[in-house]
Design a protein around this motif. Structure first.
Motif, PDB file in Angstrom:
ATOM      1  N   THR A  60       0.876  -1.167   0.000  1.00 41.42           N
ATOM      2  CA  THR A  60       0.000   0.000   0.000  1.00 41.42           C
ATOM      3  C   THR A  60       0.913   1.217   0.000  1.00 41.42           C
ATOM      4  OG1 THR A  60      -1.756  -1.128   1.221  1.00 41.42           O
ATOM      5  CG2 THR A  60      -1.742   1.276   1.295  1.00 41.42           C
ATOM      6  N   ILE A  61       0.746   2.111  -0.953  1.00 36.97           N
ATOM      7  CA  ILE A  61       1.690   3.218  -1.151  1.00 36.97           C
ATOM      8  C   ILE A  61       1.033   4.551  -0.828  1.00 36.97           C
ATOM      9  CG2 ILE A  61       3.155   4.434  -2.801  1.00 36.97           C
ATOM     10  CD1 ILE A  61       3.435   1.833  -4.348  1.00 36.97           C
ATOM     11  N   SER A  62       1.691   5.301   0.054  1.00 36.43           N
ATOM     12  CA  SER A  62       1.300   6.693   0.282  1.00 36.43           C
ATOM     13  C   SER A  62       2.423   7.579  -0.230  1.00 36.43           C
ATOM     14  CB  SER A  62       1.052   6.961   1.772  1.00 36.43           C
ATOM     15  OG  SER A  62       2.207   6.699   2.555  1.00 36.43           O
ATOM     16  N   THR A  63       2.044   8.670  -0.866  1.00 30.80           N
ATOM     17  CA  THR A  63       3.032   9.625  -1.351  1.00 30.80           C
ATOM     18  C   THR A  63       2.548  11.033  -1.022  1.00 30.80           C
ATOM     19  OG1 THR A  63       4.458  10.192  -3.236  1.00 30.80           O
ATOM     20  CG2 THR A  63       2.111   9.914  -3.693  1.00 30.80           C
ATOM     21  N   LYS A  64       3.414  11.999  -1.226  1.00 32.61           N
ATOM     22  CA  LYS A  64       3.109  13.382  -0.856  1.00 32.61           C
ATOM     23  C   LYS A  64       3.450  14.315  -2.017  1.00 32.61           C
ATOM     24  CE  LYS A  64       5.139  12.055   3.566  1.00 32.61           C
ATOM     25  NZ  LYS A  64       6.057  11.062   2.947  1.00 32.61           N
ATOM     26  N   VAL A  65       2.727  15.420  -2.077  1.00 35.54           N
ATOM     27  CA  VAL A  65       3.004  16.432  -3.091  1.00 35.54           C
ATOM     28  C   VAL A  65       3.009  17.808  -2.437  1.00 35.54           C
ATOM     29  CG1 VAL A  65       2.080  15.130  -5.053  1.00 35.54           C
ATOM     30  CG2 VAL A  65       0.533  16.545  -3.683  1.00 35.54           C
ATOM     31  N   GLY A  66       3.818  18.692  -2.994  1.00 39.53           N
ATOM     32  CA  GLY A  66       3.908  20.047  -2.453  1.00 39.53           C
ATOM     33  C   GLY A  66       5.283  20.659  -2.636  1.00 39.53           C
ATOM     34  N   TYR A  67       6.308  19.811  -2.767  1.00 39.34           N
ATOM     35  CA  TYR A  67       7.672  20.313  -2.985  1.00 39.34           C
ATOM     36  C   TYR A  67       8.070  20.092  -4.441  1.00 39.34           C
ATOM     37  CZ  TYR A  67       8.562  21.053   1.978  1.00 39.34           C
ATOM     38  OH  TYR A  67       8.518  21.525   3.261  1.00 39.34           O
ATOM     39  N   PHE A  68       8.694  21.132  -4.995  1.00 37.33           N
ATOM     40  CA  PHE A  68       9.165  21.098  -6.373  1.00 37.33           C
ATOM     41  C   PHE A  68      10.623  21.563  -6.400  1.00 37.33           C
ATOM     42  CE2 PHE A  68       4.618  21.612  -6.313  1.00 37.33           C
ATOM     43  CZ  PHE A  68       4.196  20.671  -7.244  1.00 37.33           C
ATOM     44  N   PRO A  69      11.337  21.367  -7.492  1.00 42.65           N
ATOM     45  CA  PRO A  69      12.753  21.765  -7.512  1.00 42.65           C
ATOM     46  C   PRO A  69      13.004  23.208  -7.099  1.00 42.65           C
ATOM     47  CG  PRO A  69      12.269  20.385  -9.408  1.00 42.65           C
ATOM     48  CD  PRO A  69      10.949  20.658  -8.736  1.00 42.65           C
ATOM     49  N   ASP A  70      12.015  24.081  -7.293  1.00 40.12           N
ATOM     50  CA  ASP A  70      12.209  25.486  -6.924  1.00 40.12           C
ATOM     51  C   ASP A  70      11.576  25.832  -5.577  1.00 40.12           C
ATOM     52  OD1 ASP A  70       9.633  25.147  -7.803  1.00 40.12           O
ATOM     53  OD2 ASP A  70       9.562  26.993  -8.979  1.00 40.12           O
ATOM     54  N   GLY A  71      11.110  24.814  -4.839  1.00 44.53           N
ATOM     55  CA  GLY A  71      10.601  25.069  -3.503  1.00 44.53           C
ATOM     56  C   GLY A  71       9.184  24.556  -3.277  1.00 44.53           C
ATOM     57  N   HIS A  72       8.595  24.988  -2.162  1.00 40.36           N
ATOM     58  CA  HIS A  72       7.251  24.556  -1.787  1.00 40.36           C
ATOM     59  C   HIS A  72       6.215  25.395  -2.521  1.00 40.36           C
ATOM     60  CE1 HIS A  72       3.844  23.578   0.935  1.00 40.36           C
ATOM     61  NE2 HIS A  72       4.538  22.492   1.198  1.00 40.36           N
ATOM     62  N   ASP A  73       5.195  24.719  -3.061  1.00 37.90           N
ATOM     63  CA  ASP A  73       4.210  25.441  -3.869  1.00 37.90           C
ATOM     64  C   ASP A  73       2.902  24.658  -3.879  1.00 37.90           C
ATOM     65  OD1 ASP A  73       2.834  27.045  -5.622  1.00 37.90           O
ATOM     66  OD2 ASP A  73       4.234  26.834  -7.289  1.00 37.90           O
ATOM     67  N   PHE A  74       1.797  25.340  -3.572  1.00 41.34           N
ATOM     68  CA  PHE A  74       0.488  24.703  -3.616  1.00 41.34           C
ATOM     69  C   PHE A  74      -0.354  25.212  -4.787  1.00 41.34           C
ATOM     70  CE2 PHE A  74      -0.260  23.061   1.002  1.00 41.34           C
ATOM     71  CZ  PHE A  74       0.588  22.002   0.731  1.00 41.34           C
ATOM     72  N   ASP A  75       0.308  25.620  -5.862  1.00 39.58           N
ATOM     73  CA  ASP A  75      -0.406  25.996  -7.066  1.00 39.58           C
ATOM     74  C   ASP A  75      -1.244  24.805  -7.542  1.00 39.58           C
ATOM     75  OD1 ASP A  75      -0.675  27.786  -9.612  1.00 39.58           O
ATOM     76  OD2 ASP A  75      -0.060  25.804 -10.359  1.00 39.58           O
ATOM     77  N   ARG A  76      -2.501  25.049  -7.839  1.00 40.60           N
ATOM     78  CA  ARG A  76      -3.428  23.963  -8.180  1.00 40.60           C
ATOM     79  C   ARG A  76      -2.947  23.139  -9.379  1.00 40.60           C
ATOM     80  NH1 ARG A  76      -8.957  24.658  -6.222  1.00 40.60           N
ATOM     81  NH2 ARG A  76      -9.597  23.386  -7.992  1.00 40.60           N
ATOM     82  N   ALA A  77      -2.496  23.816 -10.417  1.00 41.98           N
ATOM     83  CA  ALA A  77      -2.073  23.102 -11.620  1.00 41.98           C
ATOM     84  C   ALA A  77      -0.841  22.245 -11.345  1.00 41.98           C
ATOM     85  CB  ALA A  77      -1.794  24.098 -12.743  1.00 41.98           C
ATOM     86  N   ARG A  78       0.105  22.785 -10.562  1.00 41.66           N
ATOM     87  CA  ARG A  78       1.322  22.020 -10.262  1.00 41.66           C
ATOM     88  C   ARG A  78       1.008  20.804  -9.398  1.00 41.66           C
ATOM     89  NH1 ARG A  78       6.507  25.632  -8.748  1.00 41.66           N
ATOM     90  NH2 ARG A  78       7.582  23.906  -9.781  1.00 41.66           N
ATOM     91  N   LEU A  79       0.116  20.966  -8.428  1.00 47.37           N
ATOM     92  CA  LEU A  79      -0.266  19.834  -7.588  1.00 47.37           C
ATOM     93  C   LEU A  79      -0.950  18.753  -8.419  1.00 47.37           C
ATOM     94  CD1 LEU A  79      -1.656  21.563  -4.374  1.00 47.37           C
ATOM     95  CD2 LEU A  79       0.506  20.333  -4.608  1.00 47.37           C
ATOM     96  N   ARG A  80      -1.855  19.180  -9.274  1.00 49.20           N
ATOM     97  CA  ARG A  80      -2.570  18.216 -10.114  1.00 49.20           C
ATOM     98  C   ARG A  80      -1.588  17.461 -11.012  1.00 49.20           C
ATOM     99  NH1 ARG A  80      -5.743  21.547 -11.908  1.00 49.20           N
ATOM    100  NH2 ARG A  80      -7.509  21.192 -10.499  1.00 49.20           N
ATOM    101  N   ALA A  81      -0.646  18.189 -11.593  1.00 43.44           N
ATOM    102  CA  ALA A  81       0.346  17.550 -12.461  1.00 43.44           C
ATOM    103  C   ALA A  81       1.236  16.597 -11.679  1.00 43.44           C
ATOM    104  CB  ALA A  81       1.195  18.618 -13.147  1.00 43.44           C
ATOM    105  N   ALA A  82       1.573  16.952 -10.435  1.00 42.37           N
ATOM    106  CA  ALA A  82       2.428  16.099  -9.613  1.00 42.37           C
ATOM    107  C   ALA A  82       1.724  14.795  -9.264  1.00 42.37           C
ATOM    108  CB  ALA A  82       2.834  16.838  -8.339  1.00 42.37           C
ATOM    109  N   VAL A  83       0.436  14.868  -8.948  1.00 42.02           N
ATOM    110  CA  VAL A  83      -0.321  13.646  -8.655  1.00 42.02           C
ATOM    111  C   VAL A  83      -0.404  12.765  -9.891  1.00 42.02           C
ATOM    112  CG1 VAL A  83      -2.561  12.719  -7.954  1.00 42.02           C
ATOM    113  CG2 VAL A  83      -1.649  14.753  -6.819  1.00 42.02           C
TER     114      VAL A  83
END
Length: 277
Positions: A60-83
């Protein structure tokens, strides 16, 4: 809490991404993996598939999103793309997706929660939730969010009373029913303090274990969590921690300890700051 209600998750923040470790985890009954979009230099998902793709259906795998190479970001499009990228790289939808340290981007928190709920409804995960190291700043904000399925928080004897109180408030405010723990030794199980502090005090009568094992048992009760993510690259260490999860704790000792922490947190909150002195 019965030991049957507890489970260990292999956390991959500091753990080596090796097939041997994953095989041994399964052999010892550990079927939960915890990773993140940014772990292993943003390659954790791809690395897992590369070294043990045939084993992943057993986890069973849990993962997290919110960090990107340029830092922490909760931009909707970036989060959706990361998932979406996480699911593509894993070759399957992760079972749980968590917002990574939402206290770092409070202004975008409500929108980020809405994105993960949308991802769940779209079938890109079965559950969504929060992974927070310190929820106090998060609680200062005014927000209305969808109800998360789960929250992952710090657990164990290194957690302050103030943070434990904040976890309780977070659970009440969001109505989360499933609470997971992480970092029972604050990221350093090799710290000499664990050989100095008598953690066996937290074990029920007749229970015996190493200092680390007793620390793991206590972490399941401080706060009360059903899953505890631990990081290690050594099979022997993982086995020791798994054995610790099967030890019974002394509930009275935990109750007294929590009350002492609560009192200390209350006193600290009422103490004057340096600028007031």
């Amino acid at each position: 809490m019965r030991t049957a209600d507890r489970r260990i998750a292999l956390g991959l923040y500091r753990s080596g991404h090796t097939r041997d470790l994953l095989e041994k985890a399964l052999e010892h009954g550990v079927t939960d993996l915890d990773t993140a979009f940014n772990y292993h230099h943003f390659s954790s998902h791809r690395t897992l598939v590369s070294i043990a793709g045939d084993l992943l259906p057993d986890f069973t795998i849990s993962t997290k999103v919110g960090y990107f190479p340029d830092g922490h970001d909760f931009d909707r499009a970036r989060l959706r793309a990361a998932v979406e990228q996480s699911a593509k790289e894993l070759g399957r939808s992760p079972d749980t997706v968590l917002l990574h340290n939402p206290e770092s981007s409070v202004d975008g928190f409500a929108d980020a929660c809405a994105v993960l709920q949308e991802m769940r409804e779209a079938g890109l995960c079965q559950k969504w939730g929060l992974s927070t190291w310190d929820p106090r700043h998060l609680l200062e904000a005014q927000w209305e969010i969808p109800r998360p399925d789960v929250a992952m928080v710090r657990a164990g004897l290194t957690v302050s009373g103030a943070i434990l109180n904040a976890v309780g408030e977070l659970v009440e405010r969001t109505q989360i029913t499933e609470l997971w723990g992480m970092a029972p030794f604050a990221g350093n199980a090799a710290d000499p303090i664990w050989q100095t502090v008598d953690t066996s005090t937290f074990l029920a009568a007749g229970q015996h274990g190493s200092a680390l094992q007793a620390g793991v048992a206590a972490a399941f009760a401080i706060p009360e969590v059903t899953r505890l993510a631990v990081g290690t690259s050594h099979v022997d260490h993982l086995t020791e921690l798994i054995d610790g999860s099967r030890l019974e704790i002394n509930s009275e000792t935990v109750t007294v300890y929590r009350e002492l922490l609560r009192q200390r947190a209350t006193v600290s909150a009422g103490a004057p700051s340096r600028k007031d002195r």
